[in-house]
Design a protein around this motif. Structure first.
Motif, PDB file in Angstrom:
ATOM      1  N   THR A  89      38.676 -31.985 -53.190  1.00 26.08           N
ATOM      2  CA  THR A  89      38.027 -32.809 -54.049  1.00 26.08           C
ATOM      3  C   THR A  89      37.363 -32.193 -55.311  1.00 26.08           C
ATOM      4  O   THR A  89      37.276 -32.647 -56.583  1.00 26.08           O
ATOM      5  CB  THR A  89      37.405 -33.966 -53.400  1.00 26.08           C
ATOM      6  OG1 THR A  89      35.666 -33.228 -52.992  1.00 26.08           O
ATOM      7  CG2 THR A  89      37.916 -34.600 -52.566  1.00 26.08           C
ATOM      8  N   ASP A  90      37.148 -31.018 -55.133  1.00 24.31           N
ATOM      9  CA  ASP A  90      35.907 -29.704 -56.176  1.00 24.31           C
ATOM     10  C   ASP A  90      37.414 -29.918 -57.484  1.00 24.31           C
ATOM     11  O   ASP A  90      36.720 -29.535 -58.696  1.00 24.31           O
ATOM     12  CB  ASP A  90      34.806 -29.271 -55.874  1.00 24.31           C
ATOM     13  CG  ASP A  90      34.062 -29.988 -54.740  1.00 24.31           C
ATOM     14  OD1 ASP A  90      33.895 -30.951 -54.468  1.00 24.31           O
ATOM     15  OD2 ASP A  90      33.928 -29.274 -53.835  1.00 24.31           O
ATOM     16  N   VAL A  91      37.639 -28.852 -57.056  1.00 25.37           N
ATOM     17  CA  VAL A  91      39.362 -28.226 -57.675  1.00 25.37           C
ATOM     18  C   VAL A  91      39.904 -27.983 -57.164  1.00 25.37           C
ATOM     19  O   VAL A  91      40.407 -27.957 -56.114  1.00 25.37           O
ATOM     20  CB  VAL A  91      38.825 -26.136 -58.208  1.00 25.37           C
ATOM     21  CG1 VAL A  91      38.528 -25.782 -56.861  1.00 25.37           C
ATOM     22  CG2 VAL A  91      38.849 -25.888 -59.057  1.00 25.37           C
ATOM     23  N   THR A  92      41.121 -28.119 -58.716  1.00 25.17           N
ATOM     24  CA  THR A  92      42.789 -27.741 -58.335  1.00 25.17           C
ATOM     25  C   THR A  92      42.773 -26.715 -58.297  1.00 25.17           C
ATOM     26  O   THR A  92      42.814 -25.816 -59.244  1.00 25.17           O
ATOM     27  CB  THR A  92      43.521 -28.851 -58.704  1.00 25.17           C
ATOM     28  OG1 THR A  92      42.932 -29.823 -58.436  1.00 25.17           O
ATOM     29  CG2 THR A  92      44.401 -28.703 -58.982  1.00 25.17           C
ATOM     30  N   ILE A  93      43.740 -25.934 -57.210  1.00 22.95           N
ATOM     31  CA  ILE A  93      44.407 -24.266 -57.616  1.00 22.95           C
ATOM     32  C   ILE A  93      46.288 -24.864 -58.173  1.00 22.95           C
ATOM     33  O   ILE A  93      46.555 -24.972 -56.709  1.00 22.95           O
ATOM     34  CB  ILE A  93      44.198 -23.559 -56.986  1.00 22.95           C
ATOM     35  CG1 ILE A  93      42.727 -23.388 -56.526  1.00 22.95           C
ATOM     36  CG2 ILE A  93      44.708 -22.374 -56.934  1.00 22.95           C
ATOM     37  CD1 ILE A  93      42.033 -22.102 -55.215  1.00 22.95           C
ATOM     38  N   LEU A  94      46.369 -24.128 -58.640  1.00 24.71           N
ATOM     39  CA  LEU A  94      47.878 -24.492 -59.168  1.00 24.71           C
ATOM     40  C   LEU A  94      48.507 -23.055 -58.818  1.00 24.71           C
ATOM     41  O   LEU A  94      48.082 -22.528 -59.919  1.00 24.71           O
ATOM     42  CB  LEU A  94      48.334 -24.883 -60.379  1.00 24.71           C
ATOM     43  CG  LEU A  94      47.885 -26.759 -59.745  1.00 24.71           C
ATOM     44  CD1 LEU A  94      47.997 -27.272 -61.575  1.00 24.71           C
ATOM     45  CD2 LEU A  94      48.418 -27.415 -59.592  1.00 24.71           C
ATOM     46  N   LEU A 103      49.639 -33.352 -62.645  1.00 21.32           N
ATOM     47  CA  LEU A 103      47.907 -34.606 -63.403  1.00 21.32           C
ATOM     48  C   LEU A 103      47.184 -35.798 -62.203  1.00 21.32           C
ATOM     49  O   LEU A 103      45.940 -35.879 -61.985  1.00 21.32           O
ATOM     50  CB  LEU A 103      48.665 -35.688 -63.837  1.00 21.32           C
ATOM     51  CG  LEU A 103      49.401 -34.770 -65.560  1.00 21.32           C
ATOM     52  CD1 LEU A 103      50.451 -36.307 -65.866  1.00 21.32           C
ATOM     53  CD2 LEU A 103      48.167 -34.558 -65.918  1.00 21.32           C
ATOM     54  N   LYS A 104      48.106 -35.771 -60.590  1.00 19.63           N
ATOM     55  CA  LYS A 104      47.472 -36.667 -59.854  1.00 19.63           C
ATOM     56  C   LYS A 104      46.468 -35.658 -59.094  1.00 19.63           C
ATOM     57  O   LYS A 104      45.755 -36.329 -59.130  1.00 19.63           O
ATOM     58  CB  LYS A 104      48.369 -37.073 -58.793  1.00 19.63           C
ATOM     59  CG  LYS A 104      48.018 -37.664 -57.462  1.00 19.63           C
ATOM     60  CD  LYS A 104      48.802 -38.367 -56.412  1.00 19.63           C
ATOM     61  CE  LYS A 104      48.140 -38.624 -55.248  1.00 19.63           C
ATOM     62  NZ  LYS A 104      49.496 -39.410 -54.619  1.00 19.63           N
ATOM     63  N   SER A 105      46.572 -34.243 -59.161  1.00 19.95           N
ATOM     64  CA  SER A 105      45.720 -33.796 -58.500  1.00 19.95           C
ATOM     65  C   SER A 105      44.070 -33.119 -58.959  1.00 19.95           C
ATOM     66  O   SER A 105      42.704 -33.554 -58.890  1.00 19.95           O
ATOM     67  CB  SER A 105      46.051 -32.666 -58.113  1.00 19.95           C
ATOM     68  OG  SER A 105      44.798 -30.984 -57.482  1.00 19.95           O
ATOM     69  N   VAL A 106      44.760 -33.621 -60.439  1.00 23.34           N
ATOM     70  CA  VAL A 106      43.512 -32.501 -61.481  1.00 23.34           C
ATOM     71  C   VAL A 106      42.753 -33.949 -61.732  1.00 23.34           C
ATOM     72  O   VAL A 106      41.609 -33.928 -62.353  1.00 23.34           O
ATOM     73  CB  VAL A 106      44.023 -32.426 -62.810  1.00 23.34           C
ATOM     74  CG1 VAL A 106      42.920 -31.801 -64.224  1.00 23.34           C
ATOM     75  CG2 VAL A 106      44.594 -30.801 -62.922  1.00 23.34           C
ATOM     76  N   LYS A 107      43.472 -35.327 -61.916  1.00 20.12           N
ATOM     77  CA  LYS A 107      42.692 -36.053 -62.525  1.00 20.12           C
ATOM     78  C   LYS A 107      41.530 -36.582 -61.137  1.00 20.12           C
ATOM     79  O   LYS A 107      40.838 -37.201 -61.346  1.00 20.12           O
ATOM     80  CB  LYS A 107      43.808 -37.839 -62.359  1.00 20.12           C
ATOM     81  CG  LYS A 107      44.248 -37.530 -63.671  1.00 20.12           C
ATOM     82  CD  LYS A 107      45.289 -38.619 -63.890  1.00 20.12           C
ATOM     83  CE  LYS A 107      46.232 -38.721 -65.450  1.00 20.12           C
ATOM     84  NZ  LYS A 107      46.737 -40.026 -65.135  1.00 20.12           N
ATOM     85  N   LYS A 108      41.990 -36.166 -60.127  1.00 19.98           N
ATOM     86  CA  LYS A 108      40.956 -36.095 -58.833  1.00 19.98           C
ATOM     87  C   LYS A 108      40.037 -35.719 -58.820  1.00 19.98           C
ATOM     88  O   LYS A 108      39.148 -36.087 -58.036  1.00 19.98           O
ATOM     89  CB  LYS A 108      42.435 -36.422 -57.478  1.00 19.98           C
ATOM     90  CG  LYS A 108      40.619 -36.197 -56.315  1.00 19.98           C
ATOM     91  CD  LYS A 108      41.898 -36.229 -55.160  1.00 19.98           C
ATOM     92  CE  LYS A 108      42.381 -35.210 -54.542  1.00 19.98           C
ATOM     93  NZ  LYS A 108      43.553 -35.063 -53.625  1.00 19.98           N
ATOM     94  N   THR A 109      40.833 -33.838 -58.802  1.00 18.94           N
ATOM     95  CA  THR A 109      39.585 -32.991 -59.323  1.00 18.94           C
ATOM     96  C   THR A 109      38.482 -33.008 -60.139  1.00 18.94           C
ATOM     97  O   THR A 109      37.387 -32.095 -60.012  1.00 18.94           O
ATOM     98  CB  THR A 109      40.243 -31.800 -58.725  1.00 18.94           C
ATOM     99  OG1 THR A 109      40.757 -31.208 -59.532  1.00 18.94           O
ATOM    100  CG2 THR A 109      40.725 -31.937 -57.537  1.00 18.94           C
ATOM    101  N   GLY A 110      38.721 -33.151 -60.934  1.00 19.64           N
ATOM    102  CA  GLY A 110      38.241 -32.310 -62.416  1.00 19.64           C
ATOM    103  C   GLY A 110      39.004 -31.138 -63.064  1.00 19.64           C
ATOM    104  O   GLY A 110      37.992 -31.348 -64.400  1.00 19.64           O
TER     105      GLY A 110
END
Length: 318
Positions: A195-200, A240-247
């Motif tokens: 929930t806090d950060v996305t790692i791609l 986009l789905k992930s980054v919209k969630k984590t910010g």
């Protein structure tokens, strides 16, 4: 919590070799070409079982690409094999004109990619190949993370019509993906929700990102880790789905930050959903001779670097 466990370290180039051998048994249209690096590309078993479908072209990589392009006209599915540096930089004109522009069904299979090639040094450690290949119209670019996924990707690209760049490496790394996991070109794989950060992450940096997520969890930070095995076409919807969630997001790759996964993600975010982004990649530099572990440490391409990038980007969240 990381649900994936290291099943035993294996090199991704052996995953390619295993996949090619299986294809040799399943698909009579698959042929293999090599530029004097059979052992390094793990092609021995394919050759032993299909000597009539193997072509040793010697140290003549440009000729290999032209021959492969011609073979597709006869309905064959050629897999070319050499080091990533020789698979791209040395033969870029032939790939552009004879394969990409001509939309030929050639599978460009590139071993010893990135800085983990190790002791051979900067002349062989290509860190620009993803950029070179992704900019070619119609070229699919795949960078799997471990033995199992490399084997699965090798099998999958034989069924896909069109030019493909398949990138893999030399060192033995964690083998952690399910042996029976289906490989879908262009579909990212969620490894761990957060929930806090996305790692791609892509390639060798996927496992390092999972290790980083464990460290971050101990600091109370919930990291979402996604395996971007296909650089092109990029799974924009999943990103986009992930980054919209984590910010916020960190991209991690064994490649120059110029032209790699990070830049592709930055474009997607700039157009659709601007968000703070950190980059784990080489900083516009060539490599040098050393062990893979030493080089990953020096050039900031390990779990410690991913952790640091996350802590930095979190400070930029609104």
């Amino acid at each position: 919590m990381n649900q994936y466990k290291d099943q035993g370290k294996q090199d991704t180039r052996s995953g390619f070799g295993a996949g090619l051998t299986e294809l040799g048994r399943k698909n009579p249209k698959v042929v293999a070409l090599c530029a004097d690096l059979v052992g390094s590309l793990k092609m021995d078993d394919f050759i032993a079982e299909n000597p009539e479908r193997f072509f040793q072209v010697g140290i003549a990589e440009a000729n290999m690409m032209g021959i492969a392009a011609g073979m597709t006209i006869g309905g064959y599915i050629p897999f070319t094999g050499t080091f990533a540096n020789f698979s791209t930089g040395r033969v870029y004109d032939q790939i552009r004109q004879s394969i990409a522009y001509s939309d030929k069904n050639v599978k460009i299979c590139a071993s010893h990619a990135g800085i983990t090639l190790g002791e051979d040094g900067a002349t062989h450690q290509i860190l620009e190949d993803i950029g070179l290949m992704k900019m070619l119209p119609g070229m699919t670019v795949i960078n799997p993370c471990d033995f199992n996924q490399t084997k699965a990707a090798t099998l999958a690209i034989a069924d896909y019509h069109g030019p493909v760049y398949l990138r893999f490496g030399r060192p033995k790394v964690a083998n952690f993906t399910p042996v029976d996991q289906k490989f879908e070109i262009g579909k990212a794989i969620m490894l761990q929700e957060g929930t806090d950060v996305t790692i791609l992450a892509t390639g060798h940096l996927v496992w390092e990102s999972l290790l980083a997520a464990e460290t971050l969890e101990q600091k109370g930070i919930s990291a979402e880790v996604i395996n971007i095995h296909t650089i092109k076409p990029l799974d924009e919807a999943a990103i986009l789905k992930s980054v919209k969630k984590t910010g916020c997001v960190v991209t991690a790759e064994e490649h120059n930050y110029l032209g790699g996964l990070g830049e592709s993600v930055a474009r997607v975010l700039a157009v659709n959903h601007p968000a703070p982004q950190g980059f784990v990649a080489t900083q516009d530099t060539f490599g040098e001779s050393g062990t893979p572990e030493e080089l990953m440490e020096k050039y900031g391409l390990n779990n410690k670097a991913v952790t640091a990038a996350v802590l930095k980007v979190l400070k930029k969240k609104a």
